[in-house]
Design a protein around this motif. Structure first.
Motif, PDB file in Angstrom:
ATOM      1  N   GLU A  70     -35.949  -2.618   1.645  1.00 11.16           N
ATOM      2  CA  GLU A  70     -34.659  -3.267   1.897  1.00 11.16           C
ATOM      3  C   GLU A  70     -33.536  -2.556   1.149  1.00 11.16           C
ATOM      4  O   GLU A  70     -32.440  -2.356   1.681  1.00 11.16           O
ATOM      5  CB  GLU A  70     -34.718  -4.740   1.484  1.00 11.16           C
ATOM      6  CG  GLU A  70     -35.499  -5.624   2.444  1.00 11.16           C
ATOM      7  CD  GLU A  70     -34.941  -5.561   3.861  1.00 11.16           C
ATOM      8  OE1 GLU A  70     -33.709  -5.681   4.026  1.00 11.16           O
ATOM      9  OE2 GLU A  70     -35.740  -5.388   4.805  1.00 11.16           O
ATOM     10  N   GLU A  71     -33.807  -2.160  -0.108  1.00  8.99           N
ATOM     11  CA  GLU A  71     -32.780  -1.456  -0.880  1.00  8.99           C
ATOM     12  C   GLU A  71     -32.554  -0.044  -0.353  1.00  8.99           C
ATOM     13  O   GLU A  71     -31.422   0.440  -0.318  1.00  8.99           O
ATOM     14  CB  GLU A  71     -33.184  -1.404  -2.359  1.00  8.99           C
ATOM     15  CG  GLU A  71     -32.154  -0.746  -3.261  1.00  8.99           C
ATOM     16  CD  GLU A  71     -30.784  -1.412  -3.183  1.00  8.99           C
ATOM     17  OE1 GLU A  71     -29.768  -0.680  -3.316  1.00  8.99           O
ATOM     18  OE2 GLU A  71     -30.712  -2.645  -2.989  1.00  8.99           O
ATOM     19  N   LEU A  72     -33.620   0.598   0.100  1.00  6.46           N
ATOM     20  CA  LEU A  72     -33.465   1.922   0.723  1.00  6.46           C
ATOM     21  C   LEU A  72     -32.588   1.831   1.971  1.00  6.46           C
ATOM     22  O   LEU A  72     -31.738   2.699   2.218  1.00  6.46           O
ATOM     23  CB  LEU A  72     -34.836   2.497   1.090  1.00  6.46           C
ATOM     24  CG  LEU A  72     -35.690   3.033  -0.068  1.00  6.46           C
ATOM     25  CD1 LEU A  72     -37.114   3.314   0.407  1.00  6.46           C
ATOM     26  CD2 LEU A  72     -35.066   4.304  -0.648  1.00  6.46           C
ATOM     27  N   LYS A  73     -32.784   0.788   2.756  1.00  6.70           N
ATOM     28  CA  LYS A  73     -31.957   0.568   3.941  1.00  6.70           C
ATOM     29  C   LYS A  73     -30.498   0.336   3.540  1.00  6.70           C
ATOM     30  O   LYS A  73     -29.581   0.855   4.183  1.00  6.70           O
ATOM     31  CB  LYS A  73     -32.479  -0.618   4.739  1.00  6.70           C
ATOM     32  CG  LYS A  73     -33.800  -0.366   5.449  1.00  6.70           C
ATOM     33  CD  LYS A  73     -34.269  -1.604   6.201  1.00  6.70           C
ATOM     34  CE  LYS A  73     -35.576  -1.347   6.935  1.00  6.70           C
ATOM     35  NZ  LYS A  73     -36.068  -2.560   7.642  1.00  6.70           N
ATOM     36  N   ALA A  74     -30.303  -0.451   2.491  1.00  7.58           N
ATOM     37  CA  ALA A  74     -28.948  -0.755   2.036  1.00  7.58           C
ATOM     38  C   ALA A  74     -28.227   0.508   1.567  1.00  7.58           C
ATOM     39  O   ALA A  74     -27.007   0.640   1.725  1.00  7.58           O
ATOM     40  CB  ALA A  74     -29.002  -1.790   0.908  1.00  7.58           C
ATOM     41  N   GLN A  75     -28.987   1.458   1.002  1.00  7.64           N
ATOM     42  CA  GLN A  75     -28.400   2.703   0.516  1.00  7.64           C
ATOM     43  C   GLN A  75     -28.385   3.804   1.572  1.00  7.64           C
ATOM     44  O   GLN A  75     -27.911   4.913   1.321  1.00  7.64           O
ATOM     45  CB  GLN A  75     -29.166   3.204  -0.721  1.00  7.64           C
ATOM     46  CG  GLN A  75     -29.059   2.290  -1.924  1.00  7.64           C
ATOM     47  CD  GLN A  75     -29.678   2.895  -3.177  1.00  7.64           C
ATOM     48  OE1 GLN A  75     -29.881   4.093  -3.274  1.00  7.64           O
ATOM     49  NE2 GLN A  75     -29.979   2.051  -4.156  1.00  7.64           N
ATOM     50  N   GLY A  76     -28.914   3.489   2.780  1.00  7.37           N
ATOM     51  CA  GLY A  76     -28.938   4.480   3.846  1.00  7.37           C
ATOM     52  C   GLY A  76     -29.960   5.582   3.633  1.00  7.37           C
ATOM     53  O   GLY A  76     -29.833   6.673   4.198  1.00  7.37           O
ATOM     54  N   LYS A  77     -30.993   5.307   2.860  1.00 10.37           N
ATOM     55  CA  LYS A  77     -32.015   6.320   2.554  1.00 10.37           C
ATOM     56  C   LYS A  77     -33.341   6.073   3.267  1.00 10.37           C
ATOM     57  O   LYS A  77     -34.256   6.874   3.149  1.00 10.37           O
ATOM     58  CB  LYS A  77     -32.263   6.374   1.042  1.00 10.37           C
ATOM     59  CG  LYS A  77     -31.062   6.820   0.232  1.00 10.37           C
ATOM     60  CD  LYS A  77     -31.367   6.847  -1.255  1.00 10.37           C
ATOM     61  CE  LYS A  77     -30.174   7.329  -2.058  1.00 10.37           C
ATOM     62  NZ  LYS A  77     -30.458   7.358  -3.512  1.00 10.37           N
TER      63      LYS A  77
END
Length: 221
Positions: free
Chosen positions: A129-136
């Motif tokens: 979820e955090e990777l998605k939020a950071q676009g990674k």
């Protein structure tokens, strides 16, 4: 005055350490300070005097994947060194690791954040979820992240396509054979027609010759 300065410096350092420790516990901070993120199983632990090398069998790359089935992770814990800030590995445990590159040629890494960079696999969804939020986040099918099951499915699909191509080629070959047969039949019919028409032409010329002979005889008389 000097004592006050030392106390102030001590408190400032403690506040800085506390602030860093608080940030290091946060997944966003860990992702921003990691070169790669991997999920795997500790298959081997080699402990030396001043460090430990853990062999990790890769199950899944969550960020910045590599095409490798195993990696090695170094921890600055050893038989003569015990520290609370460096990760400890246990044989056969499943882990999610925030990694920094050490030597890619040797597939060697370290957990750059220390102990906070080692997670249970249950944190996978939170990390994604955090990777998605950071676009990674590159998705489930990112390069270097194929399981044996996925490879088997792809191989099966490739084999099916090859079989379809073979079938199509056979169909085309059969069509050519049939066309050749048809052409042969047409040629045969044409020859039959020529053979049938030949007796007719021969009879015509014979009749013409006879009529010519009769007319010649009559003229002589």
């Amino acid at each position: 005055m000097l004592l006050f300065t030392f106390v102030l410096l001590f408190l400032t350092l403690n506040l800085a350490v506390a602030s860093f420790a608080s940030e290091a516990l946060e997944i966003p901070y860990q992702i921003n300070n990691s070169d790669r993120i991997v999920i795997g199983t500790v298959s081997k632990v080699d402990m030396f005097r001043d460090h430990t090398i853990a062999t990790i069998t890769v199950s899944e790359w969550l960020y910045n994947p590599l095409h490798t089935e195993t990696i090695k992770v170094r921890s600055e814990r050893g038989t003569n060194i015990k520290t609370e800030v460096e990760v400890e590995f246990i044989q056969n445990e499943s882990v999610l690791l925030m990694l920094n590159d050490v030597d890619l040629n040797k597939q060697l890494f370290r957990v750059g954040i220390g102990v906070p960079g080692k997670h249970p696999v249950s944190d996978r969804d939170a990390v994604i979820e955090e990777l998605k939020a950071q676009g990674k986040w590159q998705g489930e099918g990112q390069a270097g992240n194929k399981t044996n099951e996925t490879e088997t499915i792809e191989n099966t699909q490739t084999a099916s396509k090859q079989e379809e191509n073979v079938t199509e080629n056979k169909t085309i070959d059969n069509g050519k054979t049939e066309n050749t047969g048809t052409a042969g039949k047409q040629a045969g019919k044409s020859n039959d027609t020529k053979l049938k028409s030949t007796p007719f032409i021969s009879s015509f010329w014979v009749l013409a010759a006879v009529l010519g002979a009769v007319m010649y005889v009559r003229k002589k008389k």
